[in-house]
Design a protein around this motif. Sequence first.
Motif, PDB file in Angstrom:
ATOM      1  N   PRO A 189       0.812  -1.227   0.000  1.00  0.00           N
ATOM      2  CA  PRO A 189       0.000   0.000   0.000  1.00  0.00           C
ATOM      3  C   PRO A 189       0.838   1.267   0.000  1.00  0.00           C
ATOM      4  CG  PRO A 189      -0.922  -1.615   1.513  1.00  0.00           C
ATOM      5  CD  PRO A 189       0.388  -2.176   1.049  1.00  0.00           C
ATOM      6  N   ILE A 190       1.989   1.217   0.681  1.00  0.00           N
ATOM      7  CA  ILE A 190       2.867   2.391   0.714  1.00  0.00           C
ATOM      8  C   ILE A 190       3.392   2.700  -0.685  1.00  0.00           C
ATOM      9  CG2 ILE A 190       5.053   3.289   1.617  1.00  0.00           C
ATOM     10  CD1 ILE A 190       4.580   1.697   4.154  1.00  0.00           C
ATOM     11  N   GLN A 250      12.734   4.452  -5.096  1.00  0.00           N
ATOM     12  CA  GLN A 250      13.867   3.688  -4.598  1.00  0.00           C
ATOM     13  C   GLN A 250      14.323   4.145  -3.210  1.00  0.00           C
ATOM     14  OE1 GLN A 250      15.210   1.053  -5.765  1.00  0.00           O
ATOM     15  NE2 GLN A 250      17.340   0.902  -5.091  1.00  0.00           N
ATOM     16  N   THR A 251      14.441   5.435  -3.017  1.00  0.00           N
ATOM     17  CA  THR A 251      14.994   5.951  -1.753  1.00  0.00           C
ATOM     18  C   THR A 251      13.923   6.365  -0.755  1.00  0.00           C
ATOM     19  OG1 THR A 251      15.163   8.219  -2.607  1.00  0.00           O
ATOM     20  CG2 THR A 251      17.052   6.759  -2.956  1.00  0.00           C
ATOM     21  N   HIS A 252      12.876   7.055  -1.221  1.00  0.00           N
ATOM     22  CA  HIS A 252      11.874   7.556  -0.279  1.00  0.00           C
ATOM     23  C   HIS A 252      10.887   6.479   0.131  1.00  0.00           C
ATOM     24  CE1 HIS A 252       9.121  10.337   1.686  1.00  0.00           C
ATOM     25  NE2 HIS A 252       8.131   9.815   0.970  1.00  0.00           N
ATOM     26  N   ILE A 253      10.389   5.693  -0.814  1.00  0.00           N
ATOM     27  CA  ILE A 253       9.382   4.680  -0.484  1.00  0.00           C
ATOM     28  C   ILE A 253      10.025   3.414   0.070  1.00  0.00           C
ATOM     29  CG2 ILE A 253       7.583   3.185  -1.433  1.00  0.00           C
ATOM     30  CD1 ILE A 253       6.889   5.398  -3.382  1.00  0.00           C
ATOM     31  N   LEU A 281       1.032   7.265  -6.422  1.00  0.00           N
ATOM     32  CA  LEU A 281      -0.122   8.127  -6.694  1.00  0.00           C
ATOM     33  C   LEU A 281       0.173   9.578  -6.312  1.00  0.00           C
ATOM     34  CD1 LEU A 281      -3.060   8.403  -7.593  1.00  0.00           C
ATOM     35  CD2 LEU A 281      -3.740   7.854  -5.231  1.00  0.00           C
ATOM     36  N   GLU A 282       0.820   9.786  -5.193  1.00  0.00           N
ATOM     37  CA  GLU A 282       1.175  11.151  -4.783  1.00  0.00           C
ATOM     38  C   GLU A 282       2.103  11.805  -5.804  1.00  0.00           C
ATOM     39  OE1 GLU A 282       0.999  10.591   0.106  1.00  0.00           O
ATOM     40  OE2 GLU A 282       2.851  10.180  -1.005  1.00  0.00           O
ATOM     41  N   ALA A 283       3.059  11.025  -6.286  1.00  0.00           N
ATOM     42  CA  ALA A 283       3.991  11.562  -7.286  1.00  0.00           C
ATOM     43  C   ALA A 283       3.262  11.912  -8.579  1.00  0.00           C
ATOM     44  CB  ALA A 283       5.104  10.545  -7.553  1.00  0.00           C
ATOM     45  N   ILE A 284       2.345  11.046  -9.000  1.00  0.00           N
ATOM     46  CA  ILE A 284       1.605  11.303 -10.238  1.00  0.00           C
ATOM     47  C   ILE A 284       0.767  12.566 -10.128  1.00  0.00           C
ATOM     48  CG2 ILE A 284      -0.259  10.439 -11.712  1.00  0.00           C
ATOM     49  CD1 ILE A 284       0.763   7.618 -11.167  1.00  0.00           C
ATOM     50  N   VAL A 285       0.027  12.703  -9.039  1.00  0.00           N
ATOM     51  CA  VAL A 285      -0.855  13.864  -8.877  1.00  0.00           C
ATOM     52  C   VAL A 285      -0.043  15.155  -8.827  1.00  0.00           C
ATOM     53  CG1 VAL A 285      -2.529  14.989  -7.367  1.00  0.00           C
ATOM     54  CG2 VAL A 285      -2.667  12.519  -7.759  1.00  0.00           C
TER      55      VAL A 285
END
Length: 381
Positions: free
Chosen positions: A120-121, A245-248, A127-131
């Motif tokens: 889910p993360i 890669q780094t944040h998620i 989704l946050e990046a896309i928006v």
Amino acid sequence: MLSPISSQNLRVRRCQAWSNIESSFALNCRQPLVMQHAGGIKYNLSLYRRGDTKYIVNAASEQPLESEPLSYQPKSLQGSLQDSLNAFYKFSRPHTVIGTALSIISVSLLAVEKLSDFTPIFFTGVLEAIVAALFMNIYIVGLNQLSDIEIDKVNKPYLPLASGEYSVATGVIIVASFAIMSFCLGWSVGSQPLLLALFISFLLGTAYSINIPYMRWKRYALVAAMCILAVRAVIVQIAFYLHVQTHIYGRPAIFPKPVIFATGFMSFFSVVIALFKDIPDIVGDQIYGIRSFTVRLGQKRVFWTCITLLQMAYAAAIIVGASSSSLWSKLITVLGHMTLSLILWIRAKSVDLESKAAITTFYMFIWKLFYAEYLLIPLVR
């Protein structure tokens, strides 16, 4: 004074004369009066009588009038909403929106190493990046339209600002709102690669379009192409991959073969998009002094330069796919790129370079190839 008999005869003669005039007028008005506007649009004027009064019943540009004049029919709420959505759809330049969303999804998948990575993360972060990126995309294309209203009246008169559907004030409000929302969302996510991608895209998109001293880089063909390449080829591939890669996932910032391939391939594609988008716009660019490669070199030369660059990119992709150690990846990427290359060549040979409509249609076809590539990139191994 006239006698009663004389007065009666006079009235009879007047009625007969008036009847003859009306009959003559009705005979002459059986065929509609056709007027030709200077712009080539025909207007039909027809007259009919109701009692003793004459009405104009049709004064439209080759379209039937569905109600009598002066009868007011307010637009329904559904019609107004549909018009508003249609105007915003055109304003957002949907082919760029689709390209942005597909590219982020595709590049994000390059960071996935195993099925358990689909958490889910992961989906929330993508989704946050896309928006956030789509908000910034609308800011960039909207600012470009605000800066090009007069040019678009020649090149793209259907766009809302050029056609008058949007006022300048409306355009400014939309553009400013989406830029603010993009940065607010990026800040709330707390991803440095995402914020960096938004900030660089904002700077390059602004410098590309805005008409202030030392800016409006779209006037310079090479600089304009570099702006598009930087965003579409470098920022999208690297920054959004690092976001996942780094944040998620919290992994070290390494760049595997698929990421390097995606960056290199999209460098070719971004240059082609930057060059090709000016081919159908040559008339407006010439009038307003935009020294694009098409204005300087001609439509035919730029067209075939773009086709050559794409064929080179597909050839490189076939070589990369053939070198894969994975059989399924080798088969899909080699056959996929060979098919796209063949389709491109067949379509290019049939394009009428004298027709703006044909060139514009082919430009949209190039965007479809762009979308297709992002379906193949996650399969490169």
